[in-house]
Design a protein around this motif. Structure first.
Motif: not given
Length: 328
Positions: A26-37, A45-47, A51-53, A60-70
Motif C-alpha cells: 500500500g505504500t505509494r511510490l513516486y520516481t522522484a521520491a525513490v530517487a531522492d531516498r 529509479a524510473k526504470r 520493472m517491478l510493476a 500503477a495508480l489511476p492518477k500517478q505513481g505506483y503502490q506496493v503490491g497488486g
C-alpha cells in the motif's frame, strides 16, 4: 566490478525491501521520491519501478505513481515519507562501485556530532550544498537532515534564509536541562523494574573502579560512565519517543568532553558519588529513590557544566568542517 546495470541494482534493492516488509503493502511510490531516498538520478529509479510493476510487485495508480503490491491488495495507497522508512540498502552498497548515499538520518547524526563539537566556540553558517557534496547526497536529503536539527534547536534559519548554528549558550544548555530534570527521573522510575541486575552490578563495579583509580577521569572513562547512567539505564523504557527525546537532550557530555580536551581534566569524585547513589537505589529496588537521586545529580552536574561552558567560550574553535563558515 559491477555485475548488474544500475537500474537492476535499484530494482533488487526495492524488491528486497518489499519482500521483507520494509516497504509495506500500500505504500505509494513516486520516481522522484525513490530517487531522492536512494540518492540517485531519476532515470534508473524510473526504470526499476517499471520493472517491478511488470513483475507484479508494484501496481500503477489511476492518477500517478505506483503502490506496493497488486491492484487487488485491498489497502488504501499511503504516501509515506521514504526517509522515515528503515530501508535495507546494503545490497547496492556492496555491489556498486558508487555506494548509495546515506539516509538523512545518518547525515543528521554526522552533522550533529560535528556541530556540537564546534558550537561552544562561536556561530557558524552552514552551506546546504556543501553538506550534500561532502556526504554524497541530494540537496533534499541534506535539507531534511538540517530541518531535523532545526526541530531539535541545534540549527536555525537566519533572516536571509541561511542555515546557522551556535553558539551553544548557557541558555540553550539551561533549556535542555530543564526538560531533562522534569522527564528523565520519571523515565528512570518507569524503566527501573525491567533493568537487568547483572547490568546494574557491572555499572556499580565500573563506578567503584573509577573512584579507586583517581579523581580525574579520561574522556573514554567519562563516556563509559555517562552512557551507563543516561543511556543503558533508560534502555528498557517502553515509551521510545520519550527515550529518543532524552537522548537528544544530553548536551552536557559534549561540553564536559570538550572541556577535558581543551582546558583540563576536572575532579570527578562528586559525579562518581552521584552516579553511585542512583545505581545503589536501583539495586535495592527503590526506584523512586533512584529517580530523586538522578534529579539531584542532574541539577549538580548542570551547575558544573554551565561553569565549564563559560570557560570554553573564551577559547578558539578547533578545525571545522568544509560546510561550515565562522560568523563574526
Amino acid at each position: 566490478m559491477r555485475t548488474k546495470t544500475y537500474y537492476q541494482l535499484v530494482r533488487d534493492v526495492l524488491a528486497r525491501n518489499i519482500e521483507t516488509g520494509r516497504l509495506p503493502a500500500g505504500t505509494r511510490l513516486y520516481t522522484a521520491a525513490v530517487a531522492d531516498r536512494l540518492g540517485i538520478s531519476r532515470p534508473p529509479a524510473k526504470r526499476a519501478i517499471e520493472m517491478l510493476a511488470s513483475e507484479g510487485l508494484l501496481s500503477a495508480l489511476p492518477k500517478q505513481g505506483y503502490q506496493v503490491g497488486g491492484p487487488d491488495i485491498g489497502a488504501t495507497a499511503v504516501r509515506e515519507n521514504l526517509h522515515l522508512l528503515d530501508l535495507d540498502l546494503s545490497m547496492m552498497t556492496n555491489q556498486s562501485s558508487t555506494p548509495l548515499a546515506p539516509r538523512w538520518g545518518e547525515v543528521h547524526d554526522r552533522l550533529k556530532g560535528q556541530l556540537l563539537n564546534v558550537i561552544p566556540f562561536g556561530t557558524y553558517q552552514i552551506s546546504e550544498s556543501a553538506v550534500a557534496e561532502t556526504y554524497g547526497v541530494s540537496r533534499t536529503v541534506a535539507h531534511e537532515a538540517l530541518a531535523r536539527l532545526d526541530a531539535e534547536g541545534i540549527v536555525r534559519k537566519s533572516r536571509t534564509s541561511h542555515w546557522t548554528a551556535g553558539p551553544l549558550s548557557v541558555r540553550m544548555l539551561d533549556e535542555a536541562q530543564e526538560i531533562r530534570i522534569l522527564l528523565e527521573p520519571a523515565a528512570l522510575v518507569q524503566a527501573g523494574p525491567d533493568m537487568s541486575r547483572e547490568e546494574l552490578l557491572a555499572i556499580r563495579a565500573a563506578l567503584r573502579n573509577a573512584a579507586a583509580d583517581g579523581p580525574a577521569l579520561s574522556i573514554p572513562r567519562l563516556a563509559e560512565l555517562e552512557t551507563a547512567l543516561h543511556v543503558t539505564c533508560l534502555a528498557t523504557l517502553k515509551n521510545r519517543k520519550l527515550h529518543d527525546l532524552l537522548i537528544r537532550l544530553q548536551l552536557d557530555h559534549i561540553v564536559n568532553e570538550l572541556f577535558r580536551r581543551h582546558v583540563t581534566t576536572p575532579d570527578d569524585r562528586d559525579m562518581i558519588a552521584e552516579h553511585s547513589l542512583v545505581i545503589d537505589h536501583l539495586l535495592i529496588g527503590d526506584f523512586t529513590g533512584a529517580g530523586e537521586s538522578l534529579r539531584y545529580h542532574l541539577h549538580e552536574d548542570h551547575q558544573r557544566t554551565r561553569a565549564r561552558l563559560k570557560v570554553l567560550s573564551l577559547f578558539r574553535e578547533p578545525q571545522i568542517a568544509p560546510w561550515l563558515s565562522p560568523l563574526n
